[in-house]
Design an enzyme around this catalytic site. Structure first.
Site, PDB file in Angstrom:
ATOM      1  CG  ASP A   1       4.297  54.202  60.804  1.00  0.00           C
ATOM      2  OD1 ASP A   1       4.261  54.078  59.562  1.00  0.00           O
ATOM      3  OD2 ASP A   1       3.267  54.299  61.507  1.00  0.00           O
TER       4      ASP A   1
ATOM      5  CG  HIS B   1       1.607  51.916  59.230  1.00  0.00           C
ATOM      6  ND1 HIS B   1       1.290  53.103  59.870  1.00  0.00           N
ATOM      7  CD2 HIS B   1       0.467  51.518  58.596  1.00  0.00           C
ATOM      8  CE1 HIS B   1       0.023  53.404  59.625  1.00  0.00           C
ATOM      9  NE2 HIS B   1      -0.485  52.458  58.861  1.00  0.00           N
TER      10      HIS B   1
ATOM     11  CB  SER C   1      -3.651  53.213  60.238  1.00  0.00           C
ATOM     12  OG  SER C   1      -3.113  53.973  59.198  1.00  0.00           O
TER      13      SER C   1
END
Length: 288
Positions: free
Chosen positions: A232, A262, A135
């Site tokens: 996601d 995600h 991320s």
């Protein structure tokens, strides 16, 4: 384990096949090995950083967690198991203000976390490194690769959130942005913490603009692998496509997981991450 792989934008293939039997231990996806111990590194006039390190051969692997996350997540743990099984060095750590590291998260910026990454690359690891960014860690790995190209052997992004805070805020309706600007902070709903939301200050957002990478070519020439889930709901998968398009490297694969979320924390997601890094290590060591 099927995943669509865009091979340097030339063709679409299914990445399924046998792996080196000795490279991937079943333990890396749920077994038990002796874990590394938490250590702390001191810096002049800056908070101490907590880290766990496994000694081993090159290329080493460094894991960069996501926003407000820490080095104790499933992916970070699995990578330590994997690197131990192969005998490669491994480093995972907590950013300033996160996990076991000192500092206050609300006082941190993208720039200060980038400084954390560069300090650890300079002081705690030797030789070329494969950066694995989850991320926001994917954003930071790109920044680190631009700043320390000689230290980076390859990049692996998991749900890469390049420029995320800036682009997400700017995509809000004008009246909503003005409301948050007057308040001085942006509250974002999330399902990834107990509070159900997190806040970032306007100062944080303004500073983050200095570190955006998607406006033009990204001077990264090492191998790049970008794994993203089509489900996601936090970071759109097309961000990974943009990163792949903008890096100067010609060795770029984008791997899209049809049902991936995600966090990419399912067992098969973690296996895919490990297999991807295994392939990179094989490629890099063969080249040498």
């Amino acid at each position: 384990m099927a995943a669509a792989v865009l091979r340097s934008w030339g063709r679409v293939a299914l990445k399924i096949g046998p792996r080196r039997a000795t490279a991937i231990s079943p333990k890396c996806c749920g077994g038990v090995r002796q874990k590394s111990t938490v250590q702390y590194v001191t810096r002049p006039d800056l908070p101490k950083l907590a880290y766990r390190k496994v000694k081993g051969k090159s290329p080493g692997v460094v894991f960069l967690p996501g926003f407000a996350s820490n080095m104790g997540g499933q992916k970070a743990e699995a990578l330590e198991e994997f690197c131990q099984s192969l005998g490669h060095s491994y480093l995972r750590f907590d950013y300033t203000g996160c996990g076991a590291s000192e500092g206050v998260r609300k006082e941190c910026t993208v720039g200060s976390w980038k400084r954390d990454v560069l300090f650890l690359l300079d002081e705690l690891v030797d030789g070329p490194q494969i950066l694995v960014g989850s991320s926001m860690g994917g954003w930071l790995m790109l920044l680190a690769a631009v700043a320390r190209p000689e230290r980076i052997a390859a990049l692996v992004g998991i749900s890469t959130a390049a420029d995320h805070f800036v682009t997400a805020f700017k995509s809000l309706p004008l009246e909503v942005r003005k409301e948050f600007e007057e308040k001085g902070e942006w509250t974002v709903a999330t399902k990834h913490n107990e509070e159900g939301s997190y806040t970032v200050s306007m100062d944080f957002l303004q500073e983050a603009e200095n570190h955006c990478v998607l406006q033009g070519p990204i001077p990264v020439t090492c191998p790049v692998r970008l794994i993203h889930g089509l489900k996601d709901q936090d970071i759109p998968w097309h961000i990974s496509m943009q990163v792949a398009d903008r890096v100067l490297s010609t060795d770029v694969d984008v791997i899209l997981r049809k049902h991936g979320q995600h966090r990419m924390g399912e067992k098969d997601d973690i296996k895919l991450m490990v297999y991807t890094i295994d392939d990179l290590i094989d490629k890099l060591t063969t080249m040498v």
